[in-house]
Write an enzyme that holds these catalytic residues in place. Sequence first.
Site, PDB file in Angstrom:
ATOM      1  N   SER A 126       0.792  -1.241   0.000  1.00  0.00           N
ATOM      2  CA  SER A 126       0.000   0.000   0.000  1.00  0.00           C
ATOM      3  C   SER A 126       0.820   1.285   0.000  1.00  0.00           C
ATOM      4  O   SER A 126       0.251   2.381  -0.064  1.00  0.00           O
ATOM      5  CB  SER A 126      -0.951   0.011   1.202  1.00  0.00           C
ATOM      6  OG  SER A 126      -2.005  -0.904   0.998  1.00  0.00           O
ATOM      7  N   LYS A 179      -0.085   3.734  -2.636  1.00  0.00           N
ATOM      8  CA  LYS A 179      -1.150   4.744  -2.558  1.00  0.00           C
ATOM      9  C   LYS A 179      -0.631   6.178  -2.518  1.00  0.00           C
ATOM     10  O   LYS A 179      -1.390   7.112  -2.806  1.00  0.00           O
ATOM     11  CB  LYS A 179      -2.050   4.457  -1.350  1.00  0.00           C
ATOM     12  CG  LYS A 179      -2.840   3.149  -1.474  1.00  0.00           C
ATOM     13  CD  LYS A 179      -3.767   2.942  -0.277  1.00  0.00           C
ATOM     14  CE  LYS A 179      -4.630   1.710  -0.425  1.00  0.00           C
ATOM     15  NZ  LYS A 179      -3.933   0.461  -0.075  1.00  0.00           N
ATOM     16  N   SER A 190      -5.505   3.277   4.703  1.00  0.00           N
ATOM     17  CA  SER A 190      -5.103   2.355   3.643  1.00  0.00           C
ATOM     18  C   SER A 190      -6.283   1.582   3.071  1.00  0.00           C
ATOM     19  O   SER A 190      -6.187   0.383   2.778  1.00  0.00           O
ATOM     20  CB  SER A 190      -4.034   1.374   4.162  1.00  0.00           C
ATOM     21  OG  SER A 190      -3.167   0.990   3.131  1.00  0.00           O
ATOM     22  N   LYS A 240       3.024   6.560   5.394  1.00  0.00           N
ATOM     23  CA  LYS A 240       2.258   5.528   4.687  1.00  0.00           C
ATOM     24  C   LYS A 240       2.796   4.151   5.051  1.00  0.00           C
ATOM     25  O   LYS A 240       4.005   3.917   5.006  1.00  0.00           O
ATOM     26  CB  LYS A 240       2.325   5.713   3.155  1.00  0.00           C
ATOM     27  CG  LYS A 240       1.349   4.789   2.425  1.00  0.00           C
ATOM     28  CD  LYS A 240      -0.097   5.188   2.685  1.00  0.00           C
ATOM     29  CE  LYS A 240      -1.088   4.073   2.402  1.00  0.00           C
ATOM     30  NZ  LYS A 240      -1.173   3.058   3.473  1.00  0.00           N
TER      31      LYS A 240
END
Length: 331
Positions: free
Chosen positions: A109, A112, A166, A271
């Site tokens: 992820s 993203k 997420s 993140k």
Amino acid sequence: MMDNKQMGFYMRKFILFYIAIMLSFAPMSVYAEGKKSHKHKAHISKKHKVSSKSRHHRLASRKHKVIYAKAYDGSGPLQLASSKVLVINQLTGEKLFEKNTNQPTPIASVTKLMTAMVMLDAHLPMDEVLAISNQDVDYLKGTHSRLSVGTELTRAELLQLALMSSENRAASALGRNYPGGMYAFLSAMNRKAALLGMNATHFYDATGLDSANVSTAEDLAKMVNAAYHYPEIRQVSTAASQEITLHGGANNFVNTNALVRRGDWVIGLSKTGFINEAGRCLVMQAEISGQPMIIVLLNSVGKMSRIGDANRIRKWIEHNEMASLGHRVNG
């Protein structure tokens, strides 16, 4: 008086009776001995299993103490659980610590961040309401989502859920509603990566669920630095939590980075990522000892090890003079 014939008759009966009695006791003796032997073997087996388990536990514990010691104060060598690591001074570009930084790996992820940048580059209306569709459902990994098909949220809300929590369906919806659809969106993601000099990076989906999304620690440091220049990304990726209304009810979503939720770090961008192929990942921009740092941690073993690695990096930087760190950059 009994004659010899009668004596012989009774003697034979007595002997037969005696033999019958002895035979009746024999199986009981054998059974008792067998039960005792079985019990002894079971005790030995159990003792061996416990001993083996205890030995394994001691070895694992010893390894755990070496790598994950909470008492680490920054004075010793920096030992990290993540297999690929890069720590850069964002201001000067100096590499303070590096470990397998040019090995391509799935990034989960962390993808993203690129999804967010490409969407924001298109300058689409953030208050536009978008609906989650069946195309956004994860049929690859089967991950769960609170955003059921038909859920309607603004583009801004989807951005927040994609980065902060997420949310895979949120990220997918952002890409699907890009001008030209998902194909055009993925092409834009890879063009953006090329423009940033991320030459070892390739994107095949907008969520990171596809393990074909690969990059290196070197490339991801470039991506984090670029993403940091988007105020919207800084804001939503560092929010500890957010209440979102879904189908008339309030739902609380939290940040997947425990360091953000804890609040004792100065974090400018964050993140996380996880799929089995990528391991636990974490990228951050954070202020340590008054300096802006970019931290990339990839393929970390253990659920909390990436958090432990980040804390050890912080202590290591805080303990050592900035000028001396450059001499110990290789992990």
